[in-house]
Design a protein around this motif. Structure first.
Motif, PDB file in Angstrom:
ATOM      1  N   ASP A  29       6.992  14.728  35.597  1.00  0.00           N
ATOM      2  CA  ASP A  29       7.675  15.608  34.652  1.00  0.00           C
ATOM      3  C   ASP A  29       7.841  17.004  35.231  1.00  0.00           C
ATOM      4  O   ASP A  29       8.890  17.632  35.061  1.00  0.00           O
ATOM      5  CB  ASP A  29       6.896  15.666  33.341  1.00  0.00           C
ATOM      6  CG  ASP A  29       7.649  16.407  32.271  1.00  0.00           C
ATOM      7  OD1 ASP A  29       8.814  16.056  32.016  1.00  0.00           O
ATOM      8  OD2 ASP A  29       7.074  17.350  31.697  1.00  0.00           O
ATOM      9  N   TRP A  70      12.207   9.960  27.987  1.00  0.00           N
ATOM     10  CA  TRP A  70      11.106  10.503  28.800  1.00  0.00           C
ATOM     11  C   TRP A  70      10.204  11.435  27.988  1.00  0.00           C
ATOM     12  O   TRP A  70       8.990  11.427  28.166  1.00  0.00           O
ATOM     13  CB  TRP A  70      11.662  11.238  30.015  1.00  0.00           C
ATOM     14  CG  TRP A  70      10.577  11.780  30.885  1.00  0.00           C
ATOM     15  CD1 TRP A  70      10.231  13.085  31.042  1.00  0.00           C
ATOM     16  CD2 TRP A  70       9.667  11.029  31.691  1.00  0.00           C
ATOM     17  NE1 TRP A  70       9.171  13.210  31.903  1.00  0.00           N
ATOM     18  CE2 TRP A  70       8.807  11.950  32.316  1.00  0.00           C
ATOM     19  CE3 TRP A  70       9.492   9.682  31.942  1.00  0.00           C
ATOM     20  CZ2 TRP A  70       7.795  11.561  33.174  1.00  0.00           C
ATOM     21  CZ3 TRP A  70       8.481   9.295  32.808  1.00  0.00           C
ATOM     22  CH2 TRP A  70       7.637  10.228  33.413  1.00  0.00           C
ATOM     23  N   PRO A 113      12.928  14.964  34.716  1.00  0.00           N
ATOM     24  CA  PRO A 113      13.853  13.904  34.296  1.00  0.00           C
ATOM     25  C   PRO A 113      14.588  14.274  33.011  1.00  0.00           C
ATOM     26  O   PRO A 113      14.009  14.827  32.078  1.00  0.00           O
ATOM     27  CB  PRO A 113      12.962  12.695  34.076  1.00  0.00           C
ATOM     28  CG  PRO A 113      11.580  13.201  34.034  1.00  0.00           C
ATOM     29  CD  PRO A 113      11.554  14.547  34.662  1.00  0.00           C
TER      30      PRO A 113
END
Length: 89
Positions: A35, A45, A40
């Protein structure tokens, strides 16, 4: 004869919960690193990357409860020799 299998005693439950704790912490650190470094932009996510942290918290709680139960059921030594803990004090 000793029982075989993954759930043969409370000690193995403690070991399994400890292993689960270690693996969930590893997955949590990997997801946090992904992360932080990859950023992303996937819709799912934001909901998925904290899941290993929640599982690590649950595994830690399970390990604490099982370890306390294991220690409570352990018989004290019967000999009169002082233990290492008593000598250290």
């Amino acid at each position: 004869m000793a029982e075989s299998g993954p759930f043969r005693s409370s000690a193995s439950a403690v070991q399994l919960s400890g292993r689960l704790l270690c693996w969930s912490l590893a997955a949590a650190m990997a997801s946090a690193a992904a992360d932080a470094s990859l950023h992303p932009h996937l819709r799912w996510w934001g909901a998925v990357w904290p899941l290993p942290w929640w599982s690590a918290c649950l595994a830690a709680l399970a390990w604490v409860v099982l370890r306390a139960r294991e220690k409570a059921h352990r018989m004290p030594p019967q000999d009169s020799a002082r233990s290492d803990w008593e000598q250290a004090a």
